[in-house]
Motif scaffolding. Structure first.
Motif, PDB file in Angstrom:
ATOM      1  N   VAL A 206       0.847  -1.207   0.000  1.00 49.39           N
ATOM      2  CA  VAL A 206       0.000   0.000   0.000  1.00 49.39           C
ATOM      3  C   VAL A 206       0.875   1.247   0.000  1.00 49.39           C
ATOM      4  N   TRP A 207       1.884   1.256   0.865  1.00 44.69           N
ATOM      5  CA  TRP A 207       2.783   2.417   0.953  1.00 44.69           C
ATOM      6  C   TRP A 207       3.550   2.607  -0.356  1.00 44.69           C
ATOM      7  N   ARG A 208       4.025   1.505  -0.937  1.00 50.29           N
ATOM      8  CA  ARG A 208       4.806   1.589  -2.174  1.00 50.29           C
ATOM      9  C   ARG A 208       3.952   2.105  -3.325  1.00 50.29           C
ATOM     10  N   HIS A 209       2.712   1.638  -3.436  1.00 54.72           N
ATOM     11  CA  HIS A 209       1.834   2.103  -4.508  1.00 54.72           C
ATOM     12  C   HIS A 209       1.540   3.593  -4.359  1.00 54.72           C
ATOM     13  N   GLY A 210       1.325   4.039  -3.126  1.00 49.57           N
ATOM     14  CA  GLY A 210       1.090   5.462  -2.917  1.00 49.57           C
ATOM     15  C   GLY A 210       2.286   6.302  -3.316  1.00 49.57           C
ATOM     16  N   ARG A 211       3.483   5.820  -2.970  1.00 48.55           N
ATOM     17  CA  ARG A 211       4.703   6.559  -3.306  1.00 48.55           C
ATOM     18  C   ARG A 211       4.899   6.625  -4.817  1.00 48.55           C
ATOM     19  N   MET A 212       4.598   5.547  -5.521  1.00 51.60           N
ATOM     20  CA  MET A 212       4.761   5.543  -6.974  1.00 51.60           C
ATOM     21  C   MET A 212       3.760   6.470  -7.658  1.00 51.60           C
ATOM     22  N   ILE A 213       2.530   6.503  -7.160  1.00 47.87           N
ATOM     23  CA  ILE A 213       1.543   7.410  -7.748  1.00 47.87           C
ATOM     24  C   ILE A 213       1.944   8.862  -7.512  1.00 47.87           C
ATOM     25  N   MET A 214       2.503   9.157  -6.346  1.00 51.25           N
ATOM     26  CA  MET A 214       2.982  10.509  -6.070  1.00 51.25           C
ATOM     27  C   MET A 214       4.043  10.917  -7.090  1.00 51.25           C
ATOM     28  N   ARG A 215       4.870   9.967  -7.482  1.00 51.70           N
ATOM     29  CA  ARG A 215       5.907  10.255  -8.474  1.00 51.70           C
ATOM     30  C   ARG A 215       5.305  10.552  -9.845  1.00 51.70           C
ATOM     31  N   LEU A 216       4.190   9.886 -10.171  1.00 52.65           N
ATOM     32  CA  LEU A 216       3.589  10.046 -11.491  1.00 52.65           C
ATOM     33  C   LEU A 216       2.666  11.254 -11.595  1.00 52.65           C
ATOM     34  N   LEU A 217       2.175  11.755 -10.465  1.00 56.56           N
ATOM     35  CA  LEU A 217       1.169  12.819 -10.501  1.00 56.56           C
ATOM     36  C   LEU A 217       1.612  14.084 -11.250  1.00 56.56           C
ATOM     37  N   PRO A 218       2.863  14.554 -11.069  1.00 57.97           N
ATOM     38  CA  PRO A 218       3.245  15.760 -11.819  1.00 57.97           C
ATOM     39  C   PRO A 218       3.086  15.594 -13.330  1.00 57.97           C
ATOM     40  N   ALA A 219       3.375  14.401 -13.850  1.00 57.66           N
ATOM     41  CA  ALA A 219       3.244  14.168 -15.289  1.00 57.66           C
ATOM     42  C   ALA A 219       1.785  13.963 -15.698  1.00 57.66           C
ATOM     43  N   LEU A 220       0.993  13.354 -14.816  1.00 54.16           N
ATOM     44  CA  LEU A 220      -0.406  13.105 -15.138  1.00 54.16           C
ATOM     45  C   LEU A 220      -1.235  14.383 -15.098  1.00 54.16           C
ATOM     46  N   GLY A 221      -0.903  15.280 -14.178  1.00 52.29           N
ATOM     47  CA  GLY A 221      -1.670  16.517 -14.053  1.00 52.29           C
ATOM     48  C   GLY A 221      -2.606  16.484 -12.864  1.00 52.29           C
ATOM     49  N   PRO A 222      -3.104  17.643 -12.435  1.00 51.43           N
ATOM     50  CA  PRO A 222      -3.902  17.730 -11.205  1.00 51.43           C
ATOM     51  C   PRO A 222      -5.359  17.295 -11.362  1.00 51.43           C
ATOM     52  N   ASP A 223      -5.885  17.272 -12.594  1.00 55.03           N
ATOM     53  CA  ASP A 223      -7.307  16.985 -12.793  1.00 55.03           C
ATOM     54  C   ASP A 223      -7.484  15.623 -13.453  1.00 55.03           C
ATOM     55  N   PRO A 224      -7.918  14.596 -12.682  1.00 53.97           N
ATOM     56  CA  PRO A 224      -8.079  13.255 -13.268  1.00 53.97           C
ATOM     57  C   PRO A 224      -9.089  13.203 -14.411  1.00 53.97           C
ATOM     58  N   MET A 225     -10.055  14.142 -14.441  1.00 56.25           N
ATOM     59  CA  MET A 225     -11.036  14.124 -15.524  1.00 56.25           C
ATOM     60  C   MET A 225     -10.407  14.484 -16.873  1.00 56.25           C
ATOM     61  N   GLN A 226      -9.193  15.037 -16.827  1.00 59.45           N
ATOM     62  CA  GLN A 226      -8.490  15.374 -18.064  1.00 59.45           C
ATOM     63  C   GLN A 226      -7.598  14.233 -18.559  1.00 59.45           C
ATOM     64  N   TYR A 227      -7.499  13.163 -17.787  1.00 52.27           N
ATOM     65  CA  TYR A 227      -6.666  12.032 -18.212  1.00 52.27           C
ATOM     66  C   TYR A 227      -7.302  11.372 -19.431  1.00 52.27           C
ATOM     67  N   ASP A 228      -6.448  10.955 -20.369  1.00 58.74           N
ATOM     68  CA  ASP A 228      -6.925  10.160 -21.494  1.00 58.74           C
ATOM     69  C   ASP A 228      -5.914   9.045 -21.763  1.00 58.74           C
ATOM     70  N   ALA A 229      -6.263   8.156 -22.683  1.00 57.46           N
ATOM     71  CA  ALA A 229      -5.433   6.979 -22.951  1.00 57.46           C
ATOM     72  C   ALA A 229      -4.036   7.366 -23.416  1.00 57.46           C
ATOM     73  N   ALA A 230      -3.945   8.389 -24.273  1.00 61.41           N
ATOM     74  CA  ALA A 230      -2.639   8.805 -24.796  1.00 61.41           C
ATOM     75  C   ALA A 230      -1.739   9.312 -23.673  1.00 61.41           C
TER      76      ALA A 230
END
Length: 286
Positions: A143-167
């Protein structure tokens, strides 16, 4: 959050947050509501209580708190009440206190001239980790490791999940592939799939985005042969010395492995009646 200090380290129990006490209680209540474990909450509470005790020692009023004060807390040579004796505080410890200061600003207790740098979407990550514990049944370490990895990816993904797309999701993983090993990247894709499923389940992003994450091939043991030639199998079986009890046992195990395709765990868990039944099957099929 209970007002008792049960579960806190001994040094934190002796620290008096003074005028900040009601804010500490509200802060820890907020963290519990977000799904933090009590162990994690106790760490944040200890930092907040320590910060309050230090303010009292320095005779600093709550209204005077700003980033300069927090930097002073981070550098102070700690001789606060309790068993904590240290020349410096860890970055993690200070960041907990900094988050508490951010909470004070939200409550209007302090006015900061500059914005407290928050950890990106930390509350959402904590909610995701709570969801993993409740619905996935994985270990706390994972659980801790998955949270840490998502934190690393968030800057690239962006702050608004509704804007995420497959590309975007696919490109983020491909970019990480240039920086990480295959093993690390494979674990990261597992974490991202879980996060996207969590967001979709709560209506925070478009469903099905987890399907856009590319598969990371990792061929372990790829140099080993896919099967052993029949002649080699027969030579191994014939090598057993059937004049001894151990040789007879070895031959029986090898026959079960070779002729019936049983796994080692299945054979080790067999009883005598099971073994006799399998041996009869082998003889019948010859």
């Amino acid at each position: 959050m209970p007002k008792s200090t049960e579960g806190l380290p001994e040094c934190a129990q002796l620290m008096n947050p003074g005028a900040l006490r009601p804010f500490v209680e509200a802060f820890t209540g907020r963290l519990l509501g977000l799904g933090y474990t009590r162990l994690t909450v106790s760490g944040y509470e200890a930092s907040a209580r320590h910060f309050g005790q230090w303010l009292q020692n320095k005779k600093i009023a709550v209204a005077e708190i700003d980033h300069r004060i927090v930097r002073g807390f981070a550098r102070h040579r700690c001789r606060c009440p309790g068993i904590r004796q240290t020349t410096r505080l860890s970055v993690k410890y200070v960041n907990r206190a900094l988050r508490f200061v951010g909470f004070l600003a939200e409550c209007g207790a302090v006015k900061l001239s500059e914005r407290v740098p928050p950890c990106p979407d930390q509350d959402e990550i904590l909610a995701f980790q709570a969801w993993l514990r409740r619905h996935r049944g994985i270990s706390e370490r994972t659980v801790w490791r998955h949270g840490r990895m998502i934190m690393r990816l968030l800057p690239a993904l962006g702050p608004d999940p509704m804007q995420y797309d497959a590309a975007l999701v696919r490109q983020v993983i491909l970019d990480e592939g240039k920086l990480s090993s295959h093993a690390y990247l494979k674990t990261m894709t597992m974490a991202l799939r879980g996060y996207l499923r969590y967001l979709a389940a709560h209506g925070l992003c478009h469903p099905g985005l987890d399907q856009a994450i590319p598969t990371i091939p990792q061929w372990r043991l790829s140099a080993l042969p896919r099967f052993i030639p029949i002649a080699d199998v027969e030579r191994v079986i014939a090598s057993c010395d059937v004049t001894t009890p151990m040789g007879i046992l070895d031959r029986a195990v090898l026959l079960l492995l070779a002729r019936l395709g049983l796994r080692a765990g299945e054979i080790s868990g067999m009883r005598l009646d099971d073994a006799l039944e399998w041996m009869i099957t082998i003889l019948w099929n010859r």
